[in-house]
Each structure stands twice: as structure tokens, then as C-alpha cells.
Design a protein around this motif. Structure first.
Motif, PDB file in Angstrom:
ATOM      1  N   MET A 199       0.850  -1.194   0.000  1.00  0.00           N
ATOM      2  CA  MET A 199       0.000   0.000   0.000  1.00  0.00           C
ATOM      3  C   MET A 199       0.883   1.240   0.000  1.00  0.00           C
ATOM      4  N   VAL A 200       0.694   2.124  -0.983  1.00  0.00           N
ATOM      5  CA  VAL A 200       1.419   3.379  -1.048  1.00  0.00           C
ATOM      6  C   VAL A 200       0.660   4.411  -0.204  1.00  0.00           C
ATOM      7  N   TYR A 201       1.379   5.091   0.667  1.00  0.00           N
ATOM      8  CA  TYR A 201       0.717   6.055   1.532  1.00  0.00           C
ATOM      9  C   TYR A 201       1.629   7.247   1.773  1.00  0.00           C
ATOM     10  N   THR A 202       1.028   8.357   2.169  1.00  0.00           N
ATOM     11  CA  THR A 202       1.787   9.562   2.472  1.00  0.00           C
ATOM     12  C   THR A 202       1.789   9.797   3.980  1.00  0.00           C
ATOM     13  N   LEU A 203       2.897  10.337   4.473  1.00  0.00           N
ATOM     14  CA  LEU A 203       3.035  10.649   5.886  1.00  0.00           C
ATOM     15  C   LEU A 203       2.970  12.155   6.098  1.00  0.00           C
ATOM     16  N   GLU A 204       2.256  12.558   7.129  1.00  0.00           N
ATOM     17  CA  GLU A 204       2.283  13.943   7.584  1.00  0.00           C
ATOM     18  C   GLU A 204       2.628  13.926   9.068  1.00  0.00           C
ATOM     19  N   TYR A 205       3.331  14.956   9.504  1.00  0.00           N
ATOM     20  CA  TYR A 205       3.772  15.016  10.902  1.00  0.00           C
ATOM     21  C   TYR A 205       2.971  16.083  11.634  1.00  0.00           C
ATOM     22  N   LYS A 206       2.313  15.666  12.695  1.00  0.00           N
ATOM     23  CA  LYS A 206       1.483  16.567  13.487  1.00  0.00           C
ATOM     24  C   LYS A 206       1.946  16.507  14.944  1.00  0.00           C
ATOM     25  N   THR A 207       1.825  17.619  15.645  1.00  0.00           N
ATOM     26  CA  THR A 207       2.140  17.645  17.069  1.00  0.00           C
ATOM     27  C   THR A 207       0.834  17.677  17.845  1.00  0.00           C
ATOM     28  N   PRO A 208       0.496  16.608  18.533  1.00  0.00           N
ATOM     29  CA  PRO A 208      -0.804  16.527  19.213  1.00  0.00           C
ATOM     30  C   PRO A 208      -0.819  17.352  20.495  1.00  0.00           C
ATOM     31  N   LYS A 209      -2.003  17.857  20.817  1.00  0.00           N
ATOM     32  CA  LYS A 209      -2.186  18.550  22.092  1.00  0.00           C
ATOM     33  C   LYS A 209      -2.506  17.553  23.199  1.00  0.00           C
ATOM     34  N   SER A 210      -3.097  16.418  22.808  1.00  0.00           N
ATOM     35  CA  SER A 210      -3.413  15.376  23.782  1.00  0.00           C
ATOM     36  C   SER A 210      -3.367  14.022  23.093  1.00  0.00           C
ATOM     37  N   LEU A 211      -3.185  12.978  23.869  1.00  0.00           N
ATOM     38  CA  LEU A 211      -3.125  11.605  23.364  1.00  0.00           C
ATOM     39  C   LEU A 211      -4.222  10.740  23.929  1.00  0.00           C
ATOM     40  N   LEU A 212      -4.544  10.933  25.188  1.00  0.00           N
ATOM     41  CA  LEU A 212      -5.513  10.075  25.856  1.00  0.00           C
ATOM     42  C   LEU A 212      -6.940  10.547  25.583  1.00  0.00           C
ATOM     43  N   ASN A 213      -7.778   9.616  25.140  1.00  0.00           N
ATOM     44  CA  ASN A 213      -9.202   9.890  24.946  1.00  0.00           C
ATOM     45  C   ASN A 213     -10.006   9.075  25.946  1.00  0.00           C
ATOM     46  N   LYS A 214     -11.089   9.630  26.407  1.00  0.00           N
ATOM     47  CA  LYS A 214     -11.933   8.932  27.378  1.00  0.00           C
ATOM     48  C   LYS A 214     -12.529   7.672  26.750  1.00  0.00           C
ATOM     49  N   GLY A 215     -12.491   6.554  27.486  1.00  0.00           N
ATOM     50  CA  GLY A 215     -13.093   5.319  27.003  1.00  0.00           C
ATOM     51  C   GLY A 215     -14.612   5.430  26.986  1.00  0.00           C
ATOM     52  N   MET A 216     -15.212   5.230  25.822  1.00  0.00           N
ATOM     53  CA  MET A 216     -16.660   5.382  25.682  1.00  0.00           C
ATOM     54  C   MET A 216     -17.215   4.270  24.808  1.00  0.00           C
ATOM     55  N   GLY A 217     -18.530   4.064  24.863  1.00  0.00           N
ATOM     56  CA  GLY A 217     -19.188   3.106  23.983  1.00  0.00           C
ATOM     57  C   GLY A 217     -18.602   1.718  24.119  1.00  0.00           C
ATOM     58  N   PHE A 218     -18.134   1.152  23.015  1.00  0.00           N
ATOM     59  CA  PHE A 218     -17.563  -0.188  23.001  1.00  0.00           C
ATOM     60  C   PHE A 218     -16.371  -0.289  23.943  1.00  0.00           C
ATOM     61  N   LEU A 219     -15.696   0.826  24.167  1.00  0.00           N
ATOM     62  CA  LEU A 219     -14.507   0.842  25.025  1.00  0.00           C
ATOM     63  C   LEU A 219     -14.792   1.406  26.406  1.00  0.00           C
ATOM     64  N   SER A 220     -16.044   1.344  26.839  1.00  0.00           N
ATOM     65  CA  SER A 220     -16.412   1.890  28.147  1.00  0.00           C
ATOM     66  C   SER A 220     -15.791   1.108  29.307  1.00  0.00           C
ATOM     67  N   GLY A 221     -15.242  -0.079  29.016  1.00  0.00           N
ATOM     68  CA  GLY A 221     -14.539  -0.840  30.042  1.00  0.00           C
ATOM     69  C   GLY A 221     -13.150  -0.292  30.330  1.00  0.00           C
ATOM     70  N   TYR A 222     -12.722   0.672  29.531  1.00  0.00           N
ATOM     71  CA  TYR A 222     -11.415   1.302  29.712  1.00  0.00           C
ATOM     72  C   TYR A 222     -11.577   2.748  30.144  1.00  0.00           C
ATOM     73  N   SER A 223     -10.615   3.232  30.895  1.00  0.00           N
ATOM     74  CA  SER A 223     -10.648   4.654  31.233  1.00  0.00           C
ATOM     75  C   SER A 223     -10.252   5.501  30.035  1.00  0.00           C
ATOM     76  N   HIS A 224      -9.361   4.949  29.176  1.00  0.00           N
ATOM     77  CA  HIS A 224      -8.865   5.738  28.050  1.00  0.00           C
ATOM     78  C   HIS A 224      -8.536   4.860  26.833  1.00  0.00           C
ATOM     79  N   SER A 225      -8.573   5.485  25.664  1.00  0.00           N
ATOM     80  CA  SER A 225      -7.996   4.880  24.466  1.00  0.00           C
ATOM     81  C   SER A 225      -6.807   5.741  24.038  1.00  0.00           C
ATOM     82  N   LEU A 226      -5.919   5.138  23.267  1.00  0.00           N
ATOM     83  CA  LEU A 226      -4.667   5.799  22.898  1.00  0.00           C
ATOM     84  C   LEU A 226      -4.309   5.416  21.466  1.00  0.00           C
TER      85      LEU A 226
END
Length: 272
Positions: free
Chosen positions: A1-28
Motif C-alpha cells: 500500500m502506497v501512503y503519504t506521511l504527515e507530521y502533526k504535534t498533538p495537544k493530547s493523546l488520551l481519549n476517554k473510554g466510551m461506547g464499546f470501550l467503556s470498560g477502559y478509562s482511556h484509548s490511545l
């Protein structure tokens, strides 16, 4: 698979676990986008993909300096209560870009020095074996969940031609288990497979998770249906495998070989 890369600087990484992932505090998610480009991936229907100009599978955003951001977030999150992390929910943390970029490894290094209560690593890539040293430092706080949707290589090529071979994934599971890393084989989504599938898994794992589009795409199968995935089944004359009860065939086969308590269904199989 040919793909392009872009570089981003995130403000945050951890997302609240919700829905299907409600068993987790966070997704990453170490990356945005995924060059494996699986035909049935529900992320194709999510805003992160829909509002992008390039087709899903042809672009990847690298979250540079992710470890620095994550280190601070993890410290704060742990000060508020138990931290359980699902990595990853909308990308593969060990997709090809990781071999050079090392974002996932940098996040594991942070966790090795400040462990979360639990980490599930969801991948279909043999590259995960590179990080056995860090995974072992997490002990029983980690589980590597390797996607093995089928045991049939022609089926794998039909649905996900841009992904690693089934054999390579099974070898990786075996290597991880022998090294002492907790593992499970995740048949998700259920694809057509053979009666021999359970016997192939038995020497490699003692835990199996089964999931499908209807239980696992977060919308009762609507996201996947809108992708027209039924046509992939029709093309090979196996429409009966695209059905809410098709997973039962695989489940019944598995419990002929594995103890029923070791065969998990959908959400429960992914939880800590």
C-alpha cells in the motif's frame, strides 16, 4: 500500500473510554490513519476519514513528540484514579510507519517507567515482537491482542490485501507467548475460516476473542453495511458468512477445542 506521511504535534493523546470501550478509562492512538487499509474498517465511516481528501489507507499522520505529551497526561490521569488503556481504537499501533517512526515504542517506554493499571495492545502486525522487552516490563498489566480474522490466506488477501500474512501473525503470537507476554487471538471481524482454525490456535494461545461487524463496529453493523462490504462476500459466493449469527459457527468450533471460559465474545473479550 502506497501512503503519504504527515507530521502533526498533538495537544493530547488520551481519549476517554466510551461506547464499546467503556470498560477502559482511556484509548490511545499513536497515529491517525492506517496504511493497512482494511476493506471493512469502520473508521472509514468516521469523521477523521470522511473529511479527508485522500482515500482511507493512503495517508497516515504521525504524532510527533507524542511521548512528551503522553507522559504528562498519564501522570495527571493516574492522580485521579485507575488508568486502563486500549491501544489502539482507530489505527494500528504497529502499522508499517512504526518501524521507522517508533511512536508506539516511545509510548511504551513511558508506560514502562510509569505503568498504567492495564494496557491492551490491539494489532495485526508482527512488528509488535520488536517491543517484547518493554511489554515484559509491564508484566500482567498488559495483553497483546493479535487480530487473526481467519486461518485462510486467500480470504485474508481478498479482504485485507495490505496486511501481514496469517502465518506471520501466528508465529508472532507464539513468540510473544514463549517470551512470557500475555496474549490472545482476536477473530475480529469474523471472516470465512476452516474447521481447522481452532487446532491451529490451540498450541499458540489459551485465550480467544470473537467479534463481528454487527456487535463490534459501534453502530450495530450500520457503518460496515454502508461500506458495501456484502459485495466482498458475494464475489466469492460466501454471503452466509455476512450474517449476525455467522460468529456462532466459529464459536462452536472453538469451544470444541478450548475451554468455553477461554473463548470470549465481543466487548467482554477486549476488556481488562
Amino acid at each position: 500500500m502506497v501512503y503519504t506521511l504527515e507530521y502533526k504535534t498533538p495537544k493530547s493523546l488520551l481519549n476517554k473510554g466510551m461506547g464499546f470501550l467503556s470498560g477502559y478509562s482511556h484509548s490511545l492512538n499513536p497515529y491517525t490513519g492506517c496504511s493497512f487499509g482494511c476493506s471493512y474498517c469502520y473508521v472509514r465511516q468516521m469523521p477523521v476519514s470522511v473529511f479527508r481528501q485522500q482515500p482511507w489507507g493512503t495517508w497516515v499522520d504521525v504524532k510527533q513528540n507524542a511521548a512528551d505529551v503522553f507522559r504528562k497526561e498519564l501522570y495527571r490521569a493516574k492522580s485521579k484514579g485507575p488508568v486502563t488503556i486500549f491501544m489502539s481504537s482507530s489505527t494500528d499501533p504497529y502499522q508499517p510507519a512504526e518501524a521507522k517512526e517508533g511512536i508506539t515504542r516511545s509510548l511504551l517506554e513511558v508506560m514502562a517507567s510509569n505503568p498504567p493499571d492495564f494496557l491492551l495492545v490491539q494489532t495485526r502486525s508482527p512488528l509488535v515482537k520488536r517491543d517484547i522487552d518493554l511489554l515484559l516490563q509491564l508484566g500482567d498489566r498488559v495483553r497483546v491482542s493479535m487480530t487473526v480474522e481467519t486461518d485462510l490466506e486467500d480470504i485474508r488477501k481478498h479482504f485485507t490485501p495490505g496486511t501481514p500474512s496469517i502465518e506471520a501473525r501466528l508465529r508472532t503470537l507464539k513468540l510473544l507467548r514463549e517470551a512470557g507476554v500475555p496474549v490472545q487471538a482476536t477473530i475480529a471481524p469474523v471472516l470465512p475460516s476452516s474447521e481447522a482454525f481452532p487446532a491451529k490456535l490451540l498450541p499458540i494461545v489459551d485465550r480467544v476473542c470473537i467479534d463481528d461487524y454487527f456487535m463490534g463496529d459501534g453502530s450495530g453493523g450500520k457503518r460496515t453495511r454502508s461500506l458495501g462490504i456484502i459485495s466482498k462476500y458475494q464475489a466469492i459466493g460466501l454471503e452466509e458468512w455476512y450474517h449476525p449469527q455467522a460468529y456462532r459457527k466459529v464459536y462452536e468450533r472453538m469451544i470444541q477445542v478450548f475451554p468455553a471460559k477461554n473463548v470470549w465474545i465481543s466487548q467482554k473479550g477486549f476488556e481488562p
